[in-house]
Design a protein around this motif. Structure first.
Motif, PDB file in Angstrom:
ATOM      1  N   LEU B 153       0.804  -1.226   0.000  1.00  0.00           N
ATOM      2  CA  LEU B 153       0.000   0.000   0.000  1.00  0.00           C
ATOM      3  C   LEU B 153       0.838   1.278   0.000  1.00  0.00           C
ATOM      4  CD1 LEU B 153      -2.751  -0.981   2.613  1.00  0.00           C
ATOM      5  CD2 LEU B 153      -3.024  -0.798   0.134  1.00  0.00           C
ATOM      6  N   GLU B 154       1.988   1.223   0.633  1.00  0.00           N
ATOM      7  CA  GLU B 154       2.836   2.408   0.786  1.00  0.00           C
ATOM      8  C   GLU B 154       4.282   2.057   0.428  1.00  0.00           C
ATOM      9  OE1 GLU B 154       1.598   5.295   1.793  1.00  0.00           O
ATOM     10  OE2 GLU B 154      -0.367   4.703   2.564  1.00  0.00           O
ATOM     11  N   PRO B 155       4.491   1.577  -0.794  1.00  0.00           N
ATOM     12  CA  PRO B 155       5.840   1.104  -1.132  1.00  0.00           C
ATOM     13  C   PRO B 155       6.920   2.179  -0.998  1.00  0.00           C
ATOM     14  CG  PRO B 155       4.416   1.154  -3.080  1.00  0.00           C
ATOM     15  CD  PRO B 155       3.540   1.387  -1.903  1.00  0.00           C
ATOM     16  N   GLU B 156       6.554   3.431  -1.292  1.00  0.00           N
ATOM     17  CA  GLU B 156       7.558   4.505  -1.201  1.00  0.00           C
ATOM     18  C   GLU B 156       8.097   4.609   0.219  1.00  0.00           C
ATOM     19  OE1 GLU B 156       8.813   5.956  -3.731  1.00  0.00           O
ATOM     20  OE2 GLU B 156       7.432   4.749  -4.937  1.00  0.00           O
ATOM     21  N   PHE B 157       7.168   4.558   1.157  1.00  0.00           N
ATOM     22  CA  PHE B 157       7.568   4.642   2.565  1.00  0.00           C
ATOM     23  C   PHE B 157       8.494   3.487   2.934  1.00  0.00           C
ATOM     24  CE2 PHE B 157       6.837   2.770   6.751  1.00  0.00           C
ATOM     25  CZ  PHE B 157       7.396   3.757   7.546  1.00  0.00           C
ATOM     26  N   VAL B 158       8.143   2.282   2.505  1.00  0.00           N
ATOM     27  CA  VAL B 158       8.945   1.116   2.876  1.00  0.00           C
ATOM     28  C   VAL B 158      10.344   1.216   2.249  1.00  0.00           C
ATOM     29  CG1 VAL B 158       9.132  -1.401   2.797  1.00  0.00           C
ATOM     30  CG2 VAL B 158       6.918  -0.340   3.234  1.00  0.00           C
ATOM     31  N   HIS B 159      10.394   1.679   0.994  1.00  0.00           N
ATOM     32  CA  HIS B 159      11.715   1.858   0.365  1.00  0.00           C
ATOM     33  C   HIS B 159      12.562   2.847   1.167  1.00  0.00           C
ATOM     34  CE1 HIS B 159      11.426  -0.639  -3.154  1.00  0.00           C
ATOM     35  NE2 HIS B 159      10.251  -0.133  -3.481  1.00  0.00           N
ATOM     36  N   ASP B 160      11.910   3.917   1.582  1.00  0.00           N
ATOM     37  CA  ASP B 160      12.597   4.948   2.335  1.00  0.00           C
ATOM     38  C   ASP B 160      13.119   4.392   3.671  1.00  0.00           C
ATOM     39  OD1 ASP B 160      13.469   7.464   2.635  1.00  0.00           O
ATOM     40  OD2 ASP B 160      11.563   8.314   3.336  1.00  0.00           O
ATOM     41  N   LEU B 161      12.253   3.689   4.355  1.00  0.00           N
ATOM     42  CA  LEU B 161      12.610   3.082   5.638  1.00  0.00           C
ATOM     43  C   LEU B 161      13.813   2.146   5.466  1.00  0.00           C
ATOM     44  CD1 LEU B 161      11.881   2.260   8.641  1.00  0.00           C
ATOM     45  CD2 LEU B 161      10.347   0.546   7.655  1.00  0.00           C
ATOM     46  N   LEU B 162      13.731   1.276   4.468  1.00  0.00           N
ATOM     47  CA  LEU B 162      14.799   0.295   4.256  1.00  0.00           C
ATOM     48  C   LEU B 162      16.106   0.981   3.852  1.00  0.00           C
ATOM     49  CD1 LEU B 162      12.732  -2.469   2.426  1.00  0.00           C
ATOM     50  CD2 LEU B 162      13.686  -2.641   4.720  1.00  0.00           C
ATOM     51  N   ASP B 163      15.991   2.054   3.044  1.00  0.00           N
ATOM     52  CA  ASP B 163      17.210   2.770   2.648  1.00  0.00           C
ATOM     53  C   ASP B 163      17.935   3.337   3.863  1.00  0.00           C
ATOM     54  OD1 ASP B 163      17.200   2.300  -0.031  1.00  0.00           O
ATOM     55  OD2 ASP B 163      16.031   4.087  -0.537  1.00  0.00           O
ATOM     56  N   ASN B 164      17.162   3.900   4.777  1.00  0.00           N
ATOM     57  CA  ASN B 164      17.769   4.444   5.990  1.00  0.00           C
ATOM     58  C   ASN B 164      18.471   3.354   6.801  1.00  0.00           C
ATOM     59  OD1 ASN B 164      17.192   7.438   6.737  1.00  0.00           O
ATOM     60  ND2 ASN B 164      15.349   6.726   5.681  1.00  0.00           N
ATOM     61  N   ILE B 165      17.850   2.196   6.856  1.00  0.00           N
ATOM     62  CA  ILE B 165      18.447   1.085   7.602  1.00  0.00           C
ATOM     63  C   ILE B 165      19.749   0.639   6.935  1.00  0.00           C
ATOM     64  CG2 ILE B 165      18.099  -1.302   8.367  1.00  0.00           C
ATOM     65  CD1 ILE B 165      15.054  -0.638   8.494  1.00  0.00           C
ATOM     66  N   VAL B 166      19.715   0.581   5.608  1.00  0.00           N
ATOM     67  CA  VAL B 166      20.915   0.162   4.880  1.00  0.00           C
ATOM     68  C   VAL B 166      22.067   1.150   5.097  1.00  0.00           C
ATOM     69  CG1 VAL B 166      21.902  -0.144   2.578  1.00  0.00           C
ATOM     70  CG2 VAL B 166      19.740  -1.211   3.149  1.00  0.00           C
ATOM     71  N   GLU B 167      21.750   2.442   5.063  1.00  0.00           N
ATOM     72  CA  GLU B 167      22.798   3.447   5.304  1.00  0.00           C
ATOM     73  C   GLU B 167      23.472   3.191   6.643  1.00  0.00           C
ATOM     74  OE1 GLU B 167      23.894   5.326   3.061  1.00  0.00           O
ATOM     75  OE2 GLU B 167      22.241   4.826   1.705  1.00  0.00           O
ATOM     76  N   TYR B 168      22.635   2.953   7.639  1.00  0.00           N
ATOM     77  CA  TYR B 168      23.161   2.678   8.978  1.00  0.00           C
ATOM     78  C   TYR B 168      24.022   1.413   8.962  1.00  0.00           C
ATOM     79  CZ  TYR B 168      23.043   0.531  13.617  1.00  0.00           C
ATOM     80  OH  TYR B 168      23.383  -0.128  14.769  1.00  0.00           O
TER      81      TYR B 168
END
Ligand code: B12
Lengths: 222, 338
Positions: B153-168
């Motif tokens: 439903l909110e793929p953009e949000f999930v991509h954003d969330l996962l990107d932040n985790i990957v950066e960390y």
């Protein structure tokens, strides 16, 4: 089946909640389970038919696809959401007694066990197939199950366990449940649970997937 | 040859005798085994394990009795399950990152464990173990059901969330590598249950795989071997794991895949760690069954290279200590050469 009931079933099967919902992408802008259920009621279709010949059919189809690994948890969640949104419109008819649910199913993850994803899926599927579900959550003791049965006479019980360390608690819970209410059927499931284990402890039914539970429960009221 | 050298030899598909192994305990199992032995017990020294793990799942702050805050500020209730626990409250309940602060990986408790393991176990294979790496990290923040629904439903949000985790995670890998002494990084992410993948292959390839690849690239840039832990029936993703560059996959759960078949199909492309059932053989088998299963793994898989002997999870508290002792004895005193 009337066209609108088939549409409702389709929306549940493919997780189309309402017109606004972006999912599934190929149904963008189309009416969802929400609007169609309301429309069906407005055109005078019997609420019982909307439930059993529309919503439940969709849920059954997704249950089978899930069992066959053709869809996965996210898709099932969307179907469950479409279903529960539609059910909101039917609530008054449940309360007035115009629509009867198939029965009451109590479910919980057994004492010591905190896994809840599988239990939640079983709960959604059974509910989506026309049963009232009382979800006791995780880490549920025998006492809690017994009390819930007392509060809901005639109900059946599902026990979920994901750990070998907690699976053994099923035996105790089963004994207590049967002592308090011999006619209550006890269904068990979860990763380490098997048909052998079911036979060993003397539970009534085991299934590796939620659809099996649905089929068994339905067979009890058929 | 040091344990580190043996471990590397095995995961690079070379025959290695004795077969390297790793045995780990949950708190409950360790306590039970310790009291069975009637003395103190050290998971590494008294098993002879070949690898040590500096874990991000350690060094959490106890905020009230039994409740611990992890590096992301998430509180875990460990009053029931003391090894890991469950999330007390998910910090995000709407598909928005507003107000959520991702941690910086500049100064983390795990860095001290790395130093400690470097000085205590310089001859062991040393993993930085990132528990709750990506998918799990995401659900620990938003809840599993929300995460799965929002993928649709909110793929953009999930991509954003996962990107932040990957950066960390990438920063964490780089900072840890600076300390020196690490041989590998192990990602912990359960993508499957007993019957199959949780989110299915398509969503996994959309949301997880490209990011896993980025993390693998970051690890390779630091000359680290890469381990991937994933429970459940995950066989269908093994070719993808090979593609992104995973070196060693665990726990290789024998109840959900034919491990001998899988080994044969992928030997030389990815190595395997695990295989001794903690759902059946270890808790319910006789000593003889534990022994047979252990020898079979050593003889048929260990003898070929590409295999690290291990139970299919950290040992749980229901496993009879006699079975644990038998397994340890067998792997510690391997006599059969091949
Ligand atoms: C996700 C997960 C977790 C999550 C749980 C999150 C949550 N909110 O539920 C977390 C990380 C918290 C967790 C914790 C632990 N876990 Co865990 N976990 C899993 C994992 C990877 C997937 C489970 C899952 O969600 N599956 C997806 C759902 C959809 O499937 P399901 O639960 O099997 O349910 C389906 C069927 O079984 C069936 N079903 C389920 N219940 C019922 C009931 C009835 C009546 C019926 C008919 C059917 C039915 O229908 C469902 C839908 O198809 C499994 C791996 C595996 N092989 O299963 C390990 C696993 C279950 N965990 C394991 C362990 C050891 C633990 C810990 C002890 C780890 C630790 N502390 O070190 C703790 C225990 C905590 C506790 N006391 O409960 C081991 C258990 C081994 C054993 N000896 O039994 C497993 C098997 C992993 C392994 N490598 O061996 N875990």
């Amino acid at each position: 089946m009337s066209e609108i009931l088939e549409k409702i079933a389709y929306c549940v099967e493919f997780g189309k909640i309402n017109q606004q919902s972006p999912y599934p992408p190929d149904m963008k802008g189309q009416l969802g389970a929400d609007e169609l259920t309301k429309e069906a009621l407005d055109t005078g279709l019997a609420p019982e038919d909307i439930l059993k010949k529309g919503l439940v059919i969709g849920m059954e189809r997704i249950g089978i696809k899930f069992r066959e690994n053709k869809v996965f948890v996210p898709q099932v969640l969307m179907s469950a959401k479409a279903m529960s949104t539609a059910i909101e419109h039917l609530k008054p008819f449940f309360q007035s007694g115009d629509v009867k649910r198939s029965g009451i199913f109590i479910i919980g993850t057994v004492a010591g066990d905190l896994h809840d994803i599988g239990k939640n899926l079983v709960s959604m599927m059974v509910e989506g197939n026309g049963w009232e579900v009382v979800d006791l959550g995780t880490d549920v003791s025998a006492d809690k199950f017994v009390n819930a049965i007392k509060d809901n006479p005639g109900s059946h019980v599902g026990l979920s366990a994901l750990l070998t360390t907690t699976m053994i608690n099923m035996e105790h819970i089963l004994k207590e449940v049967k002592a308090a209410s011999p006619e209550t059927r006890v269904l068990i499931g979860g990763a380490p649970v098997s048909e052998d284990f079911k036979n060993k402890i003397g539970a009534d039914f085991y299934s590796p997937d939620p659809q099996g539970a649905v089929e068994y429960l339905n067979s009890l009221v058929a | 040859m040091t344990k580190k050298e043996s471990f590397i030899k095995a995961i690079t598909f070379r025959k290695c005798f004795p077969v390297p192994y790793v045995i780990r305990f949950t708190i409950e199992a360790e306590e039970r085994y310790q009291s069975f032995l009637g003395g103190t017990f050290d998971e590494i020294l008294d098993t002879g394990s070949y690898a040590v793990f500096s874990q991000t799942n350690s060094g959490w702050l106890e905020v009230r009795p039994g409740y611990f805050k992890d590096y992301f500020g998430i509180t875990w209730n460990k009053t029931k399950d003391r090894t890991l626990g469950i999330v007390d409250r998910y910090p995000i309940d709407k598909p928005s990152l507003k107000g959520f602060q991702f941690p910086s990986a500049d100064d983390l408790p795990v860095f001290k464990y790395i130093e400690r393991n470097n000085s205590c176990f310089p001859d062991h294979f040393h993993f930085l173990s990132i528990g709750f790496t990506l998918f799990e990290r995401a659900w620990s923040i938003v809840g599993m059901e929300n995460l799965m629904q929002w993928m649709l439903l909110e793929p953009e949000f999930v991509h954003d969330l996962l990107d932040n985790i990957v950066e960390y995670n990438i920063k964490l890998i780089q900072e840890s590598a600076k300390i020196g002494g690490l041989d590998g990084v192990r990602f912990g992410d359960d993508w499957a249950g007993q019957n199959g993948l949780l989110i299915g292959g398509d969503l996994w390839r959309e949301f997880i795989k490209p990011r896993l690849m980025r993390m693998c690239d970051a690890a390779k840039a630091e000359n680290l071997y890469i381990g991937q832990h994933c429970c459940g029936k995950v066989e269908s993703l093994i070719p993808d794991m090979i593609e992104v560059g995973i070196d060693v996959f665990d726990p290789f759960q024998p109840e959900v895949m034919d491990i001998y078949d899988v080994f044969k199909s992928f030997n030389g492309k990815i190595s395997f760690m695990g295989g001794l059932s903690i759902q059946k053989t270890l808790p319910y088998g006789s000593i003889k069954e534990v022994s047979d299963a252990s020898y079979k793994l050593l003889d048929e898989l260990g003898s070929q290279g590409g295999y690290i002997f291990s139970p299919s999870h950290a040992l749980t508290g229901d496993i009879p200590p006699e079975n644990i002792r038998e397994m340890i004895n067998i792997v510690r005193h391997q006599s059969k050469n091949f």
